[in-house]
Write an enzyme that holds these catalytic residues in place. Structure first.
Site, PDB file in Angstrom:
ATOM      1  N   GLN A  38       2.877  10.003   1.219  1.00  0.00           N
ATOM      2  CA  GLN A  38       4.183   9.331   1.311  1.00  0.00           C
ATOM      3  C   GLN A  38       5.095   9.642   0.134  1.00  0.00           C
ATOM      4  OE1 GLN A  38       2.297   5.299   2.235  1.00  0.00           O
ATOM      5  NE2 GLN A  38       4.161   5.232   3.446  1.00  0.00           N
ATOM      6  N   GLY A  62       0.840  -1.187   0.000  1.00  0.00           N
ATOM      7  CA  GLY A  62       0.000   0.000   0.000  1.00  0.00           C
ATOM      8  C   GLY A  62       0.876   1.238   0.000  1.00  0.00           C
ATOM      9  N   HIS A 104      -3.078   7.420   6.622  1.00  0.00           N
ATOM     10  CA  HIS A 104      -2.068   8.318   6.034  1.00  0.00           C
ATOM     11  C   HIS A 104      -2.692   9.607   5.507  1.00  0.00           C
ATOM     12  CE1 HIS A 104       1.839   6.407   6.191  1.00  0.00           C
ATOM     13  NE2 HIS A 104       1.360   5.263   5.741  1.00  0.00           N
ATOM     14  N   CYS A 116       5.531   0.132   7.673  1.00  0.00           N
ATOM     15  CA  CYS A 116       5.200   1.268   6.820  1.00  0.00           C
ATOM     16  C   CYS A 116       6.445   1.669   6.034  1.00  0.00           C
ATOM     17  CB  CYS A 116       4.742   2.435   7.699  1.00  0.00           C
ATOM     18  SG  CYS A 116       4.297   3.907   6.763  1.00  0.00           S
ATOM     19  N   LEU A 117       6.295   1.919   4.741  1.00  0.00           N
ATOM     20  CA  LEU A 117       7.447   2.287   3.912  1.00  0.00           C
ATOM     21  C   LEU A 117       8.112   3.573   4.396  1.00  0.00           C
ATOM     22  CD1 LEU A 117       6.121   1.471   0.318  1.00  0.00           C
ATOM     23  CD2 LEU A 117       7.638   0.093   1.751  1.00  0.00           C
ATOM     24  N   HIS A 167      -4.824   1.251   7.171  1.00  0.00           N
ATOM     25  CA  HIS A 167      -3.478   1.814   7.344  1.00  0.00           C
ATOM     26  C   HIS A 167      -3.272   2.977   6.363  1.00  0.00           C
ATOM     27  CE1 HIS A 167       1.042   1.424   7.963  1.00  0.00           C
ATOM     28  NE2 HIS A 167       0.959   2.160   6.861  1.00  0.00           N
ATOM     29  N   GLU A 168      -3.664   2.763   5.100  1.00  0.00           N
ATOM     30  CA  GLU A 168      -3.470   3.812   4.081  1.00  0.00           C
ATOM     31  C   GLU A 168      -4.422   4.985   4.310  1.00  0.00           C
ATOM     32  OE1 GLU A 168      -0.832   3.605   2.465  1.00  0.00           O
ATOM     33  OE2 GLU A 168      -0.497   1.516   2.993  1.00  0.00           O
TER      34      GLU A 168
HETATM   35 NI    NI Z   1       2.295   3.397   5.832  1.00  0.00          NI
END
Ligand code: NI
Length: 183
Positions: free
Chosen positions: A50, A45, A142, A96-97, A138-139
């Site tokens: 991000q 995701g 963000h 998370c990236l 989760h996304e």
């Molecule tokens: Ni994330």
């Protein structure tokens, strides 16, 4: 085009993102680029903040999970709204990236009902459960300026302070390009 992934510490990750206004070629290009960026970083995701764009858009592709049901779940969510959440919650270890090297168990509702637009501007309203609901929530966080570590207890967060500070300063071991906030 592969974007650099914004690292923890950048204020863009704490901002409430704004609505997408135009469903045009630029938006479709951005979505393609977000998928490319996500695949390059081996994520499931990626949300627009991000890559430094504070708009209400995220992409998911759960095919890396070894599960036939998750194989073809590839989607862009534009201007999504979580309409309902189940009372039942479950835990799952998230990463998370933007916060490489940290994984923690996070409790979230097991099912959600969400409305969203696709890249063509078509509106959908659907229930999702399991891993799909997990990744979506989760996304979705963000674009609300929330990170998974914000769901941890203050003690757990306290224990991560040093690691988080390192990430924000660029002391990370990630195999994809990242962007660090300069104070
Ligand atoms: Ni994330």
């Amino acid at each position: 085009m592969i974007y650099a992934v914004v690292a923890y510490g950048d204020p863009v990750l704490k901002k409430t993102a704004v609505q997408v206004e135009k469903f045009d070629q630029d938006l479709n290009q951005l979505i393609d680029d977000m998928f490319e960026t996500m695949y390059d970083a081996h994520g499931v995701g990626l949300a627009a903040p991000q890559i430094g764009k504070s708009i209400r858009l995220f992409v998911v592709d759960t095919s890396p999970f070894d599960d036939p049901e998750l194989k073809d779940f590839k989607k862009a969510f534009i201007n999504p709204i979580i309409l309902e959440s189940s009372e039942e919650e479950e835990g799952f270890e998230e990463g998370c990236l933007s916060i490489p090297g940290i994984r923690r168990d996070v409790k979230r509702p097991s099912k959600i009902k969400i409305s969203y637009f696709d890249e063509k501007g078509k509106k959908f309203e659907e229930w999702f459960g399991g891993i799909k609901a997990r990744v979506i929530q989760h996304e979705y966080d963000h674009i609300e300026g929330v990170l998974f570590i914000d769901h941890l207890s203050s003690l757990q967060k306290q224990l991560l302070k040093g690691k988080l500070s390192d990430i924000s300063k660029g002391k990370v071991d990630a195999d994809y390009r990242m962007k660090f906030f300069k104070r």
